[in-house]
Design a protein around this motif. Sequence first.
Motif, PDB file in Angstrom:
ATOM      1  N   PRO A 234       0.812  -1.215   0.000  1.00  0.00           N
ATOM      2  CA  PRO A 234       0.000   0.000   0.000  1.00  0.00           C
ATOM      3  C   PRO A 234       0.846   1.267   0.000  1.00  0.00           C
ATOM      4  O   PRO A 234       0.324   2.363  -0.217  1.00  0.00           O
ATOM      5  N   LYS A 235       2.147   1.135   0.236  1.00  0.00           N
ATOM      6  CA  LYS A 235       3.039   2.294   0.224  1.00  0.00           C
ATOM      7  C   LYS A 235       3.561   2.622  -1.170  1.00  0.00           C
ATOM      8  O   LYS A 235       4.263   3.621  -1.357  1.00  0.00           O
ATOM      9  N   VAL A 236       3.272   1.751  -2.158  1.00  0.00           N
ATOM     10  CA  VAL A 236       3.805   1.943  -3.502  1.00  0.00           C
ATOM     11  C   VAL A 236       2.655   1.948  -4.502  1.00  0.00           C
ATOM     12  O   VAL A 236       1.830   1.035  -4.517  1.00  0.00           O
ATOM     13  N   GLU A 237       2.611   2.988  -5.336  1.00  0.00           N
ATOM     14  CA  GLU A 237       1.571   3.086  -6.359  1.00  0.00           C
ATOM     15  C   GLU A 237       1.733   1.962  -7.380  1.00  0.00           C
ATOM     16  O   GLU A 237       2.824   1.745  -7.900  1.00  0.00           O
ATOM     17  N   PRO A 238       0.661   1.241  -7.696  1.00  0.00           N
ATOM     18  CA  PRO A 238       0.747   0.205  -8.715  1.00  0.00           C
ATOM     19  C   PRO A 238       1.099   0.801 -10.079  1.00  0.00           C
ATOM     20  O   PRO A 238       0.831   1.962 -10.359  1.00  0.00           O
ATOM     21  N   GLY A 239       1.702  -0.029 -10.914  1.00  0.00           N
ATOM     22  CA  GLY A 239       2.021   0.406 -12.261  1.00  0.00           C
ATOM     23  C   GLY A 239       3.319  -0.188 -12.752  1.00  0.00           C
ATOM     24  O   GLY A 239       4.026  -0.877 -12.015  1.00  0.00           O
ATOM     25  N   VAL A 240       3.638   0.083 -14.016  1.00  0.00           N
ATOM     26  CA  VAL A 240       4.895  -0.346 -14.620  1.00  0.00           C
ATOM     27  C   VAL A 240       5.766   0.893 -14.762  1.00  0.00           C
ATOM     28  O   VAL A 240       5.369   1.877 -15.397  1.00  0.00           O
ATOM     29  N   TYR A 241       6.950   0.855 -14.175  1.00  0.00           N
ATOM     30  CA  TYR A 241       7.824   2.013 -14.143  1.00  0.00           C
ATOM     31  C   TYR A 241       9.008   1.813 -15.079  1.00  0.00           C
ATOM     32  O   TYR A 241       9.606   0.730 -15.121  1.00  0.00           O
ATOM     33  N   SER A 242       9.346   2.870 -15.810  1.00  0.00           N
ATOM     34  CA  SER A 242      10.408   2.767 -16.810  1.00  0.00           C
ATOM     35  C   SER A 242      11.785   3.081 -16.250  1.00  0.00           C
ATOM     36  O   SER A 242      12.798   2.656 -16.820  1.00  0.00           O
ATOM     37  N   GLU A 243      11.851   3.828 -15.158  1.00  0.00           N
ATOM     38  CA  GLU A 243      13.154   4.173 -14.587  1.00  0.00           C
ATOM     39  C   GLU A 243      13.847   2.924 -14.052  1.00  0.00           C
ATOM     40  O   GLU A 243      13.256   2.146 -13.299  1.00  0.00           O
ATOM     41  N   VAL A 244      15.094   2.725 -14.455  1.00  0.00           N
ATOM     42  CA  VAL A 244      15.856   1.563 -13.992  1.00  0.00           C
ATOM     43  C   VAL A 244      16.350   1.833 -12.576  1.00  0.00           C
ATOM     44  O   VAL A 244      16.998   2.846 -12.299  1.00  0.00           O
ATOM     45  N   VAL A 245      16.033   0.924 -11.670  1.00  0.00           N
ATOM     46  CA  VAL A 245      16.333   1.090 -10.249  1.00  0.00           C
ATOM     47  C   VAL A 245      17.697   0.478  -9.929  1.00  0.00           C
ATOM     48  O   VAL A 245      17.971  -0.653 -10.335  1.00  0.00           O
ATOM     49  N   PRO A 246      18.558   1.179  -9.200  1.00  0.00           N
ATOM     50  CA  PRO A 246      19.821   0.575  -8.780  1.00  0.00           C
ATOM     51  C   PRO A 246      19.589  -0.488  -7.712  1.00  0.00           C
ATOM     52  O   PRO A 246      18.731  -0.327  -6.837  1.00  0.00           O
ATOM     53  N   GLN A 247      20.345  -1.567  -7.794  1.00  0.00           N
ATOM     54  CA  GLN A 247      20.159  -2.648  -6.827  1.00  0.00           C
ATOM     55  C   GLN A 247      20.480  -2.208  -5.394  1.00  0.00           C
ATOM     56  O   GLN A 247      19.930  -2.753  -4.442  1.00  0.00           O
ATOM     57  N   LEU A 248      21.330  -1.218  -5.253  1.00  0.00           N
ATOM     58  CA  LEU A 248      21.658  -0.713  -3.921  1.00  0.00           C
ATOM     59  C   LEU A 248      20.458  -0.076  -3.227  1.00  0.00           C
ATOM     60  O   LEU A 248      20.491   0.162  -2.020  1.00  0.00           O
ATOM     61  N   ALA A 249      19.389   0.196  -3.984  1.00  0.00           N
ATOM     62  CA  ALA A 249      18.192   0.790  -3.393  1.00  0.00           C
ATOM     63  C   ALA A 249      17.303  -0.233  -2.686  1.00  0.00           C
ATOM     64  O   ALA A 249      16.378   0.148  -1.962  1.00  0.00           O
ATOM     65  N   PHE A 250      17.570  -1.531  -2.885  1.00  0.00           N
ATOM     66  CA  PHE A 250      16.689  -2.557  -2.332  1.00  0.00           C
ATOM     67  C   PHE A 250      16.695  -2.536  -0.797  1.00  0.00           C
ATOM     68  O   PHE A 250      15.629  -2.515  -0.168  1.00  0.00           O
ATOM     69  N   ALA A 251      17.865  -2.546  -0.189  1.00  0.00           N
ATOM     70  CA  ALA A 251      17.940  -2.611   1.278  1.00  0.00           C
ATOM     71  C   ALA A 251      17.294  -1.403   1.946  1.00  0.00           C
ATOM     72  O   ALA A 251      16.510  -1.571   2.894  1.00  0.00           O
ATOM     73  N   PRO A 252      17.574  -0.169   1.504  1.00  0.00           N
ATOM     74  CA  PRO A 252      16.876   0.954   2.149  1.00  0.00           C
ATOM     75  C   PRO A 252      15.375   0.960   1.898  1.00  0.00           C
ATOM     76  O   PRO A 252      14.609   1.450   2.740  1.00  0.00           O
ATOM     77  N   LEU A 253      14.931   0.394   0.767  1.00  0.00           N
ATOM     78  CA  LEU A 253      13.492   0.272   0.546  1.00  0.00           C
ATOM     79  C   LEU A 253      12.867  -0.660   1.574  1.00  0.00           C
ATOM     80  O   LEU A 253      11.796  -0.371   2.129  1.00  0.00           O
ATOM     81  N   VAL A 254      13.516  -1.784   1.845  1.00  0.00           N
ATOM     82  CA  VAL A 254      13.006  -2.698   2.875  1.00  0.00           C
ATOM     83  C   VAL A 254      12.930  -1.981   4.224  1.00  0.00           C
ATOM     84  O   VAL A 254      11.946  -2.120   4.965  1.00  0.00           O
ATOM     85  N   CYS A 255      13.954  -1.188   4.546  1.00  0.00           N
ATOM     86  CA  CYS A 255      13.932  -0.434   5.804  1.00  0.00           C
ATOM     87  C   CYS A 255      12.736   0.521   5.840  1.00  0.00           C
ATOM     88  O   CYS A 255      12.069   0.648   6.875  1.00  0.00           O
ATOM     89  N   GLU A 256      12.463   1.186   4.717  1.00  0.00           N
ATOM     90  CA  GLU A 256      11.317   2.095   4.650  1.00  0.00           C
ATOM     91  C   GLU A 256      10.013   1.345   4.924  1.00  0.00           C
ATOM     92  O   GLU A 256       9.156   1.821   5.683  1.00  0.00           O
ATOM     93  N   LEU A 257       9.864   0.165   4.321  1.00  0.00           N
ATOM     94  CA  LEU A 257       8.627  -0.600   4.506  1.00  0.00           C
ATOM     95  C   LEU A 257       8.523  -1.164   5.923  1.00  0.00           C
ATOM     96  O   LEU A 257       7.418  -1.340   6.444  1.00  0.00           O
ATOM     97  N   LEU A 258       9.675  -1.465   6.534  1.00  0.00           N
ATOM     98  CA  LEU A 258       9.694  -1.942   7.918  1.00  0.00           C
ATOM     99  C   LEU A 258       9.547  -0.810   8.934  1.00  0.00           C
ATOM    100  O   LEU A 258       9.380  -1.062  10.131  1.00  0.00           O
ATOM    101  N   ASN A 259       9.644   0.436   8.441  1.00  0.00           N
ATOM    102  CA  ASN A 259       9.586   1.619   9.295  1.00  0.00           C
ATOM    103  C   ASN A 259      10.748   1.658  10.286  1.00  0.00           C
ATOM    104  O   ASN A 259      10.571   1.958  11.474  1.00  0.00           O
ATOM    105  N   ILE A 260      11.951   1.348   9.790  1.00  0.00           N
ATOM    106  CA  ILE A 260      13.174   1.463  10.593  1.00  0.00           C
ATOM    107  C   ILE A 260      14.190   2.306   9.825  1.00  0.00           C
ATOM    108  O   ILE A 260      14.102   2.461   8.609  1.00  0.00           O
ATOM    109  N   GLU A 261      15.159   2.838  10.545  1.00  0.00           N
ATOM    110  CA  GLU A 261      16.187   3.656   9.919  1.00  0.00           C
ATOM    111  C   GLU A 261      17.161   2.765   9.145  1.00  0.00           C
ATOM    112  O   GLU A 261      17.607   1.735   9.657  1.00  0.00           O
ATOM    113  N   PRO A 262      17.516   3.152   7.930  1.00  0.00           N
ATOM    114  CA  PRO A 262      18.544   2.405   7.201  1.00  0.00           C
ATOM    115  C   PRO A 262      19.910   2.609   7.840  1.00  0.00           C
ATOM    116  O   PRO A 262      20.089   3.525   8.662  1.00  0.00           O
ATOM    117  N   SER A 263      20.868   1.787   7.462  1.00  0.00           N
ATOM    118  CA  SER A 263      22.230   1.993   7.950  1.00  0.00           C
ATOM    119  C   SER A 263      22.810   3.245   7.297  1.00  0.00           C
ATOM    120  O   SER A 263      22.320   3.720   6.256  1.00  0.00           O
TER     121      SER A 263
END
Length: 277
Positions: free
Chosen positions: A231-260
């Motif tokens: 529910p925190k992410v708008e559905p759809g197909v996105y064209s911007e290529v996401v860097p893999q380094l963004a995965f861990a901080p995204l998980v932190c955002e969804l967990l509602n904790i501070e990233p490293s």
Amino acid sequence: MSNKVIAIVVDGMRFDKACEALGFLQHLVETNQASLYKVKSELPSLSRPLYEVLLTGTPVSENSITSNQAVQLSTEKSLFHLTKENGLRNGTASYFWVSELYNRAPFHFIEDREQEDTSKPIQYGKFYWDDDYPDSHVLMDAEALRRKHDPHFLYIHPMGVDAKGEAFGSESKEYREQILKIGSLLAQLLPIWIKEGYHILITSDHGMSETGNHGGITDGERDVPLFIISPKVEPGVYSEVVPQLAFAPLVCELLNIEPSNKMISYQLPGLKGNITI
């Protein structure tokens, strides 16, 4: 809103083949219940280095996990460390290299097969070591952990797609069939997890070449999918290529904790609230 996350990393699943074969996930995208991104993996496009990338948000030049032969504990703060530090429960059903990165290296095949120790970074784990250990068993191992321990962060890592890709190449019937099998298994579990309010991420560590290898720089080896049901992410197909380094901080955002403090700041397209991760 729930702060529980299930992350599925389907080893060796390249972007284009996942988009073609994951029918139920694409149904969720088409009906505005999920979002789809292309992720560009870090280099080298190898498993152990990219497990570390996904779980710590750090590149190999910083974390020293530079090859599959780097059998050592990580020196970085992983999502397992962060959840534990924030009083959250975590669990994983994964290939044994994940245990070697965060709990103990080298892996002890008897003692480390099943782990329940809340003092360790990975608190609850079930680990396998045969590359052809069935994906169905990995997912059921994970579901058993979920039902028993109710983790806030559950990391699931099946290896079957990678094994078929390395044996037969990315253009083979066998590789496509294995992705179809993963799709069928997820179609059985995702409705349960969605109903129970989880944020769900489905991605891969690396892709696969037509000749059945990876480690290099080609799009087939580096481009992987990221499906998000949240529910925190708008559905759809996105064209911007996401860097893999963004995965861990995204998980932190969804967990509602501070990233490293080593994780990158990145604005994920579609993330609600205009929050930078």
